[in-house]
Scaffold this active site. Structure first.
Site, mmCIF file in Angstrom:
data_model
loop_
_atom_site.group_PDB
_atom_site.id
_atom_site.type_symbol
_atom_site.label_atom_id
_atom_site.label_comp_id
_atom_site.label_asym_id
_atom_site.label_seq_id
_atom_site.Cartn_x
_atom_site.Cartn_y
_atom_site.Cartn_z
ATOM 1 N N HIS A 138 0.586 -1.444 -0.136
ATOM 2 C CA HIS A 138 -0.121 0.261 -0.088
ATOM 3 C C HIS A 138 1.215 1.225 0.143
ATOM 4 O O HIS A 138 1.908 1.340 0.413
ATOM 5 C CB HIS A 138 -1.301 -0.245 1.275
ATOM 6 C CG HIS A 138 0.190 -0.203 2.922
ATOM 7 N ND1 HIS A 138 0.248 -0.900 2.980
ATOM 8 C CD2 HIS A 138 0.743 0.714 3.506
ATOM 9 C CE1 HIS A 138 0.575 -1.157 4.590
ATOM 10 N NE2 HIS A 138 1.268 -0.238 4.598
ATOM 11 N N ARG A 220 12.803 -6.875 5.523
ATOM 12 C CA ARG A 220 11.777 -7.344 6.472
ATOM 13 C C ARG A 220 10.845 -6.867 5.597
ATOM 14 O O ARG A 220 10.578 -5.616 4.730
ATOM 15 C CB ARG A 220 12.411 -6.673 7.300
ATOM 16 C CG ARG A 220 11.423 -7.012 8.528
ATOM 17 C CD ARG A 220 9.355 -6.265 8.334
ATOM 18 N NE ARG A 220 8.355 -6.316 9.124
ATOM 19 C CZ ARG A 220 7.902 -5.633 9.407
ATOM 20 N NH1 ARG A 220 7.009 -4.703 8.395
ATOM 21 N NH2 ARG A 220 6.409 -5.976 10.244
ATOM 22 N N ASP A 222 6.780 -5.980 4.909
ATOM 23 C CA ASP A 222 5.430 -5.859 6.021
ATOM 24 C C ASP A 222 4.209 -6.505 5.052
ATOM 25 O O ASP A 222 4.349 -6.583 3.623
ATOM 26 C CB ASP A 222 5.644 -4.320 5.634
ATOM 27 C CG ASP A 222 4.319 -3.595 6.270
ATOM 28 O OD1 ASP A 222 4.593 -3.610 7.493
ATOM 29 O OD2 ASP A 222 3.753 -2.477 5.924
ATOM 30 N N GLU A 246 6.074 -10.362 7.425
ATOM 31 C CA GLU A 246 5.496 -10.012 8.674
ATOM 32 C C GLU A 246 3.764 -10.865 7.828
ATOM 33 O O GLU A 246 3.215 -9.746 7.059
ATOM 34 C CB GLU A 246 4.934 -8.823 8.522
ATOM 35 C CG GLU A 246 4.112 -8.720 9.921
ATOM 36 C CD GLU A 246 2.957 -7.173 9.764
ATOM 37 O OE1 GLU A 246 2.054 -6.883 10.918
ATOM 38 O OE2 GLU A 246 2.799 -7.073 8.861
HETATM 39 C C1 ABC Z 1 -1.636 3.974 13.805
HETATM 40 C C2 ABC Z 1 -2.221 4.360 14.678
HETATM 41 C C3 ABC Z 1 -2.292 3.366 15.619
HETATM 42 C C4 ABC Z 1 -3.806 2.922 15.951
HETATM 43 C C5 ABC Z 1 -4.016 2.222 14.264
HETATM 44 C C6 ABC Z 1 -5.404 2.450 13.734
HETATM 45 O O1 ABC Z 1 -3.483 3.191 13.031
HETATM 46 O O2 ABC Z 1 -0.699 3.842 15.563
HETATM 47 O O3 ABC Z 1 -2.182 4.054 16.938
HETATM 48 O O4 ABC Z 1 -3.996 1.828 16.461
HETATM 49 C C7 ABC Z 1 1.497 1.259 11.233
HETATM 50 C C8 ABC Z 1 2.440 1.997 11.886
HETATM 51 C C9 ABC Z 1 0.700 2.166 12.808
HETATM 52 C C10 ABC Z 1 -0.559 2.666 12.313
HETATM 53 C C11 ABC Z 1 -0.120 1.884 11.477
HETATM 54 C C12 ABC Z 1 -1.976 1.747 10.032
HETATM 55 O O5 ABC Z 1 0.648 2.314 10.314
HETATM 56 O O6 ABC Z 1 3.111 1.924 11.955
HETATM 57 O O7 ABC Z 1 1.372 3.119 14.636
HETATM 58 O O8 ABC Z 1 -1.506 2.519 13.361
HETATM 59 O O9 ABC Z 1 -1.585 3.630 9.933
HETATM 60 C C13 ABC Z 1 2.159 -4.210 9.095
HETATM 61 C C14 ABC Z 1 3.095 -2.830 10.254
HETATM 62 C C15 ABC Z 1 2.556 -1.749 11.002
HETATM 63 C C16 ABC Z 1 2.608 -0.835 9.823
HETATM 64 C C17 ABC Z 1 1.721 -1.820 8.519
HETATM 65 C C18 ABC Z 1 1.032 -0.708 7.561
HETATM 66 C C19 ABC Z 1 1.376 -2.549 9.462
HETATM 67 O O10 ABC Z 1 4.350 -4.298 10.602
HETATM 68 O O11 ABC Z 1 3.964 -0.958 11.210
HETATM 69 O O12 ABC Z 1 1.649 -0.690 10.855
HETATM 70 O O13 ABC Z 1 2.480 -0.635 6.925
HETATM 71 C C20 ABC Z 1 -2.799 -6.081 10.538
HETATM 72 C C21 ABC Z 1 -1.769 -6.388 9.116
HETATM 73 C C22 ABC Z 1 -0.281 -6.533 9.509
HETATM 74 C C23 ABC Z 1 -0.043 -4.358 10.296
HETATM 75 C C24 ABC Z 1 -0.776 -4.985 11.299
HETATM 76 C C25 ABC Z 1 -0.888 -3.408 12.642
HETATM 77 O O14 ABC Z 1 -2.474 -5.037 11.368
HETATM 78 O O15 ABC Z 1 -2.261 -7.683 8.912
HETATM 79 O O16 ABC Z 1 0.249 -6.508 8.025
HETATM 80 N N1 ABC Z 1 1.430 -4.765 10.956
HETATM 81 C C26 ABC Z 1 -5.095 -8.891 13.573
HETATM 82 C C27 ABC Z 1 -4.951 -8.936 11.718
HETATM 83 C C28 ABC Z 1 -3.952 -9.037 11.276
HETATM 84 C C29 ABC Z 1 -4.390 -7.437 12.078
HETATM 85 C C30 ABC Z 1 -4.049 -7.477 13.282
HETATM 86 C C31 ABC Z 1 -3.830 -6.269 13.688
HETATM 87 O O17 ABC Z 1 -4.901 -8.308 14.101
HETATM 88 O O18 ABC Z 1 -5.818 -10.495 11.696
HETATM 89 O O19 ABC Z 1 -3.844 -9.432 10.207
HETATM 90 O O20 ABC Z 1 -2.271 -6.918 11.551
HETATM 91 O O21 ABC Z 1 -3.277 -5.529 15.515
HETATM 92 C C32 ABC Z 1 -3.983 -13.414 16.645
HETATM 93 C C33 ABC Z 1 -4.678 -13.748 15.733
HETATM 94 C C34 ABC Z 1 -4.386 -12.409 14.374
HETATM 95 C C35 ABC Z 1 -5.032 -10.916 15.218
HETATM 96 C C36 ABC Z 1 -4.521 -10.878 15.946
HETATM 97 C C37 ABC Z 1 -4.100 -9.342 16.788
HETATM 98 O O22 ABC Z 1 -4.642 -11.771 16.943
HETATM 99 O O23 ABC Z 1 -4.775 -14.707 14.774
HETATM 100 O O24 ABC Z 1 -5.544 -13.099 13.322
HETATM 101 O O25 ABC Z 1 -4.370 -10.113 13.367
HETATM 102 O O26 ABC Z 1 -4.539 -14.071 17.635
#
Ligand code: ABC
Ligand code: CA
Length: 530
Positions: A138, A220, A222, A246
């Site tokens: 994205h 790494r 994303d 990831e």
């Molecule tokens: C910002 C704010 C946060 C706010 C959020 C909505 O917006 O800072 O305070 O809560 C980047 C930034 C973040 C930012 C985001 C969005 O962008 O670092 O600070 O958050 O603007 C990667 C990276 C991550 C990055 C992004 C975006 C992607 O490591 O740092 O964030 O480039 C999903 C994605 C995953 C992503 C993650 C943040 O969101 O798949 O790639 N990380 C479930 C889903 C997951 C999902 C997760 C989110 O919830 O299946 O797909 O991740 O919490 C297990 C289950 C899982 C489950 C978990 C929670 O529990 O098996 O499936 O995950 O038991």
């Protein structure tokens, strides 16, 4: 001479060696904006709650490489480097680097192209590696349904580059996960149409150039699960370097499929959740962790290539839930003594306790980069143990571990020549000894054994069994003394169960380990950049 060079270089070009080299890495993850600023003033403010840029740079990292290397890490994972959206959104600023604007440009908050090259060169000069975080799923915008791309997005300036707008609302619907958008109305993450050959061709050429321009050793990746599996093999071939990806999901079969079918080496998210639960209090039971490690073995093509971690920038730090120092050490030790490549999230060594994003991204400069702390030395010892095991046995990295429950709270991890005992007894828990039978250790009768964490020495009994006391709920990381190499070489303690060890002795351990491996590291570095 030429023939000799040829001989030396040929095997180094193989793809297989890239995996071999990956397994031997010990990775320190940092958030570029939060690790070190050039001034490194311990009082420089950074209000993490409001998520602003706080001033960390590539130059800042260069100035602190000895801090990282001194802890025994040989690889540094930095934040995404490309240009990001500017300004302040409902979720703060793009200090983390994941909000791509034009991937052909750099994020100049972290420094110039020359600064990034200088970081890469400085790492290589120390026999270390550069791992760069990359995002292809994205870009970012401050509007969702009304997003309209412009020339600021470089290659992705028209709607044809994107999947049509829709939010991901159902994570069990894989089509949605791949084609709808992450984010929210504050910060939308417009989903690129990575299924289109124009977009994938751009990314393939882009990664090749990025790796070459900055001599990147590892990537790494994303949001792996948000891009079709079929995208990854040609992208990885273009990258030409090892990867960790990831796939944020707790299911071993779901995550394992990315290694089996798409050549991604995922972070071990399936083990993460049971690992946290095993040490999330003194009642922690090892059964779920043991069972999950079995599922991981059967669901992945090679568990020794996964990324093992306790903390990262997306989850609350383990220390935000648990304050018992022994439980914290046991939980961290798992990633270093088990099958995966170990990853340490910066600040763990400084005892940071930040909760959910953005609170888990504290500035490290407030810690004064203290190399004398108990935790800094703890991680150095874990890395030294891993290095000693690898030096003693070439099959250490590829040997898959065996987990055995010694009691509800005590876990034995055998990964020859390392044998570790982890426990959820806690700092004030019971101190009764653990008995390790010869059938588990394979150790001979009456042989000397060293605990890498304390440098205490023990002896196996005349039947090969080892009785080892648990002190203050601390883990034990054991190796035959005859195989430890320079590990604990400055230690004066022998045949003791108290494990007294001077700080100076421990520093000697780490220095010795790095000196020993420097030649091998330099050789591999050359291979990975060829
Ligand atoms: C910002 C704010 C946060 C706010 C959020 C909505 O917006 O800072 O305070 O809560 C980047 C930034 C973040 C930012 C985001 C969005 O962008 O670092 O600070 O958050 O603007 C990667 C990276 C991550 C990055 C992004 C975006 C992607 O490591 O740092 O964030 O480039 C999903 C994605 C995953 C992503 C993650 C943040 O969101 O798949 O790639 N990380 C479930 C889903 C997951 C999902 C997760 C989110 O919830 O299946 O797909 O991740 O919490 C297990 C289950 C899982 C489950 C978990 C929670 O529990 O098996 O499936 O995950 O038991
Ligand atoms: Ca997608």
């Amino acid at each position: 001479m030429l023939a000799l060079l040829h001989l030396l270089c040929l095997p180094l070009l193989s793809y297989a060696l890239s995996n071999d080299a990956m397994r031997q890495r010990r990775v320190y993850q940092l958030v570029t904006d939060r690790f070190a600023s050039p001034s490194n003033s311990s009082s420089a403010p950074c209000n993490v709650a409001s998520a602003p840029y706080c001033g960390g740079t590539y130059k800042g990292i260069v100035g602190k490489l000895d801090y990282i290397k001194g802890m025994g890490f040989d690889t540094v994972w930095i934040s995404p480097v490309v240009s990001n959206i500017g300004g302040t959104t409902g979720h703060g600023q793009a200090y983390h680097g994941y909000w791509t604007l034009d991937p052909a440009k750099l994020n100049d908050n972290f420094g110039t192209a020359d600064d990034l090259k200088a970081l890469s060169a400085a790492l290589h000069a120390k026999g270390m590696y550069l791992m760069v975080d990359i995002v292809v799923n994205h870009v970012a915008a401050t509007s969702g349904s009304s997003f309209s791309p412009s020339s600021s997005y470089g290659q992705f300036s028209t709607a044809a580059s994107y999947h049509p707008f829709c939010w991901i609302t159902d994570y069990t619907n894989q089509t949605q996960v791949e084609q709808c958008w992450l984010g929210d109305d504050q910060v939308a993450l417009p989903d690129l149409n990575t299924d289109s050959s124009t977009v994938s061709a751009y990314w393939n050429a882009w990664i090749k150039k990025l790796v070459s321009d900055y001599s990147i050793d590892l990537i790494r990746i994303d949001t792996v699960k948000h891009v079709a599996q079929s995208f990854w093999p040609s992208f990885l071939a273009s990258a030409g370097v090892g990867n960790v990806g990831e796939v944020l999901d707790g299911s071993p079969s779901y995550v394992g499929a990315y290694q089996k079918s798409a050549q991604i080496n995922p972070f071990n998210y399936p083990i993460y959740y049971p690992l946290v639960r095993a040490f999330n209090g003194t009642g922690g039971n090892m059964t779920e962790l043991i069972n999950m490690s079995g599922s991981v073995k059967s669901s992945f093509s090679d568990p020794t290539l996964l990324g093992g971690f306790l903390n990262n920038h997306d989850n609350p730090r383990f220390e935000s839930w648990v304050s018992d120092a022994a439980l914290i050490k046991n939980a961290h030790a798992y990633s270093f003594v088990s099958d995966s490549v170990p990853y340490l999230y910066y600040g763990s060594e400084a005892g940071f306790k930040g909760g959910a994003d953005p609170l888990n991204r504290e500035p490290l400069w407030t810690s004064n980069f203290n190399t004398g702390s108990d935790l800094y030395k703890f991680f150095a010892s874990l890395n030294a143990a891993r290095a000693a095991a690898g030096n003693a046995s070439t099959s250490f990295y590829t040997t898959q571990m065996t987990l055995t429950s010694l009691s509800a709270k005590d876990l034995l991890i055998a990964k020859g020549p390392l044998l570790s005992v982890l426990t959820s007894r806690g700092a004030s828990g019971a101190s009764n000894s653990i008995n390790i039978p010869q059938t588990s250790s394979g150790w001979g009768n009456n042989v000397a054994i060293t605990d890498a964490l304390t440098c205490a020495q023990f002896n196996t009994a005349s039947n090969g069994a080892l009785s080892v006391p648990i002190e203050g709920g601390m883990p034990r990381v054991l190796i035959e003394t005859s195989k430890r190499g320079s590990l604990c070489s400055n230690s004066t303690s022998t045949n003791t169960s108290t494990g007294g060890k001077s700080a100076a002795g421990r520093r000697g351990v780490v220095d010795g380990m790095l000196a020993l491996s420097a030649g091998a590291v330099a050789l591999l570095g050359g291979a990975m950049m060829l």
